[in-house]
Write an enzyme that holds these catalytic residues in place. Structure first.
Site, PDB file in Angstrom:
ATOM      1  N   GLU A 197      27.848  -0.064 -16.275  1.00 33.82           N
ATOM      2  CA  GLU A 197      29.239   0.251 -16.627  1.00 33.82           C
ATOM      3  C   GLU A 197      30.243  -0.473 -15.743  1.00 33.82           C
ATOM      4  O   GLU A 197      31.128   0.142 -15.130  1.00 33.82           O
ATOM      5  CB  GLU A 197      29.464   1.767 -16.608  1.00 33.82           C
ATOM      6  N   GLU A 398      22.580   4.215 -23.137  1.00 28.68           N
ATOM      7  CA  GLU A 398      22.964   5.599 -22.842  1.00 28.68           C
ATOM      8  C   GLU A 398      23.607   6.186 -24.078  1.00 28.68           C
ATOM      9  O   GLU A 398      24.524   5.586 -24.659  1.00 28.68           O
ATOM     10  CB  GLU A 398      23.982   5.680 -21.697  1.00 28.68           C
TER      11      GLU A 398
HETATM   12  C1  BG6 Z   1      27.814   7.256 -17.779  1.00 27.73           C
HETATM   13  C2  BG6 Z   1      27.071   6.956 -16.507  1.00 27.73           C
HETATM   14  O1  BG6 Z   1      29.154   6.955 -17.604  1.00 27.73           O
HETATM   15  O2  BG6 Z   1      27.891   8.571 -18.203  1.00 27.73           O
HETATM   16  C3  BG6 Z   1      26.042   8.000 -16.107  1.00 27.73           C
HETATM   17  O3  BG6 Z   1      26.483   5.684 -16.543  1.00 27.73           O
HETATM   18  C4  BG6 Z   1      26.569   9.378 -16.391  1.00 27.73           C
HETATM   19  O4  BG6 Z   1      25.685   7.818 -14.757  1.00 27.73           O
HETATM   20  C5  BG6 Z   1      26.844   9.478 -17.876  1.00 27.73           C
HETATM   21  O5  BG6 Z   1      25.722  10.403 -15.959  1.00 27.73           O
HETATM   22  C6  BG6 Z   1      27.235  10.849 -18.360  1.00 27.73           C
HETATM   23  O6  BG6 Z   1      28.294  11.342 -17.604  1.00 27.73           O
HETATM   24  P1  BG6 Z   1      28.213  12.758 -16.905  1.00 27.73           P
HETATM   25  O7  BG6 Z   1      29.479  12.887 -16.169  1.00 27.73           O
HETATM   26  O8  BG6 Z   1      28.059  13.735 -18.016  1.00 27.73           O
HETATM   27  O9  BG6 Z   1      27.016  12.720 -16.031  1.00 27.73           O
END
Ligand code: BG6
Length: 500
Positions: A197, A398
């Site tokens: 990211e 993701e």
């Molecule tokens: C992404 C990141 O932005 O979102 C992760 O790469 C992160 O590290 C994921 O965990 C989800 O966000 P959160 O705040 O729900 O953990």
């Protein structure tokens, strides 16, 4: 069949949220080790102290004030120290991934496990051995490792001594780290992500930056930066972009078959209405995110970059060869995260966001309990947007839904997670089958429960496997399969054909 036979189904995690073992095997301290827990209403904090012993706190996304450094305070809980303890559970966890039929697993390497101070002469052999074991274990189950070199990981020493990524020396330290991994696993790892990211990084915790602006930072991990700090942020990310390009070159010399990508947060954005100001506003807003993938995929800053920099009164400093490095060493594929979409509203444009991810909510979409709009069709939109733009293979690394799972006597019935993932996979399938998007794979976020990056909570869970641990770090760490475990296993076994 719509997905190719070699489609990479799997899951993803990051060391700072999953691994733990923070003082084992010679690992050094990273800035994320100094971030307290939080909630969705109570921001995570870093306590900082100067040489006179004066203390202050900063939130995620903020810079540390000059002269201060992050410190640990005994009375607080720091979720990354133990996280969900992959360090001691990797065999059990990888066996669970194997049971689900994972074709790939995306992990990140803790920088301070390999170079405890970031600027050490030699790597820490114990740290490398730990990941040797992890990679060998994955291979045992025919799981292709997908390695993120840098995921929200800033060695504390590099932040304190050099002021983080604003100093170009960080490029050399990063390259030494990356090269160590490329050489070590040249025959065992094919897929690499240079930085996670890259478009939403900011402040002390991900870039190690200092500044005296004390405006409120972002509670989320989506990189909201005070206007005055945008310049040092852009400059630091530029150094990272150059470092990524250089890493690509080094990697290709080590193994020309490597697949190299830099990852961006590219959840989507729509105009709030068809008013031309909303439409063009959304377009401009999106460019603040796409600017970075433009650099990594096309090899140069796009024409509109100057307009964005001007908005922040920023002038990018380039070394003579930077443009050449960027141009000659682009990514092989674009890895991105997708969770949601937001809407751009001309009456409440968020002008301080330089990562391009925050805007107004969309009234047509349901939200997760953490307020993230759920938009499966937006994933098809984004897949098309990115493939039209770059014509490079894409990799969704993701996607997922954070939810507070309840353990009942007869199991954990995470129907909401199954529904979220099913709907997203359906749209992903349309993008591949109908729109002919070249998609390499799909790794759901936090496949085994991990700590939330944004809130530091445990109860914001994403996994197919529950980890018995609460928000304050109490629990047995026992792994328990949720209903989604068998569902995802079936999805993988049928290569995405059976989604029921
Ligand atoms: C992404 C990141 O932005 O979102 C992760 O790469 C992160 O590290 C994921 O965990 C989800 O966000 P959160 O705040 O729900 O953990």
């Amino acid at each position: 069949m719509s997905f190719p036979d070699n489609f990479l189904w799997g899951g993803a995690t990051a060391a700072n949220q999953y691994e733990g073992g923070w003082q084992e095997g010679g690992r050094g301290i990273a800035v994320h080790d100094l971030i307290t827990d939080g909630t969705k209403d109570e921001p995570r904090r870093i306590y900082c102290r100067n040489d006179q012993g004066e203390e202050t706190t900063i939130q995620m996304g903020e810079c540390v004030p000059f002269g201060y450094r992050g410190v640990l305070k005994e009375e607080y809980y720091y979720p990354s120290h133990q996280a969900t303890d992959f360090y001691h559970h990797y065999k059990e966890d990888i066996a669970l991934m194997g049971e689900m039929g994972f074709k790939t697993y995306r992990l990140s390497i803790s920088w301070t496990r390999i170079f405890p101070n970031g600027d050490d002469e030699e790597p820490n052999e114990d740290g490398l051995i730990f990941y040797d074991h992890v990679i060998d274990e994955l291979r045992k189950y025919n799981i292709e490792p997908l390695v993120t070199i840098l995921h929200f990981d800033m060695p504390l020493n590099l932040a304190t001594k050099y002021g983080g990524w604003i100093d170009r020396k960080l490029i050399d330290f990063y390259l030494k780290f990356a090269k160590t991994l490329f050489v070590r696993w040249k025959d065992k790892v094919k897929y690499w992500i240079t930085v996670n990211e890259i478009n939403v990084l900011g402040g002390y915790w991900t870039l190690g930056l200092a500044s005296n602006n004390r405006k409120k930072g972002s509670h989320s991990n989506q990189g909201e930066t005070p206007l005055e700090d945008a310049g040092i942020k852009f400059q630091s990310i530029h150094h990272m972009l150059v470092a990524s390009a250089m890493a690509n070159k080094i990697a290709r010399e080590i193994n020309p078959k490597f697949m190299l990508g830099t990852m961006c947060a590219l959840s989507g954005i729509y105009p709030a209405t068809c008013h031309p100001d909303d439409v063009f506003g959304a377009y401009e807003f999106r460019r603040k995110a796409l600017m970075f993938s433009d650099v990594t995929c096309r090899g140069y800053y796009p024409n509109y970059a100057q307009a964005i920099f001007d908005e922040y009164g920023f002038k990018l400093k380039m070394e003579p060869d930077d443009e050449k490095w960027l141009r000659e060493n682009t990514s092989d594929y674009l890895a991105f995260s997708y969770y949601r979409t937001t809407a751009y509203d001309r009456f409440s444009p968020n002008t301080t966001t330089t990562g391009g991810q925050q805007a107004s909510p969309n009234p047509y979409l349901e939200k997760t309990p953490w307020g993230w709009p759920i938009d499966p069709e937006g994933l098809r939109f984004v897949l098309n947007e990115l493939y039209d733009r770059y014509q490079k293979p894409l990799f969704i690394v993701e996607n997922g839904m954070g939810n507070d799972d309840i353990i009942k006597e007869d199991g954990i019935h995470d129907t909401y997670r199954i529904a979220y993932l099913r709907d997203h996979i359906k749209e992903m399938k349309k993008a591949v089958e109908i729109d002919k998007v070249n998609l390499l794979g799909y790794t759901t976020w936090g496949c085994i429960d991990i700590v939330s990056a944004g809130t530091g909570e445990m109860k914001k869970r994403y996994g197919f496997v529950y980890v018995d641990l609460d928000d304050k770090g109490y629990g047995s760490l026992k792994r328990i399969k949720k209903d989604s475990f068998n569902w995802y296993k079936k999805v993988i076994a049928t290569n995405g054909e059976d989604l029921d």
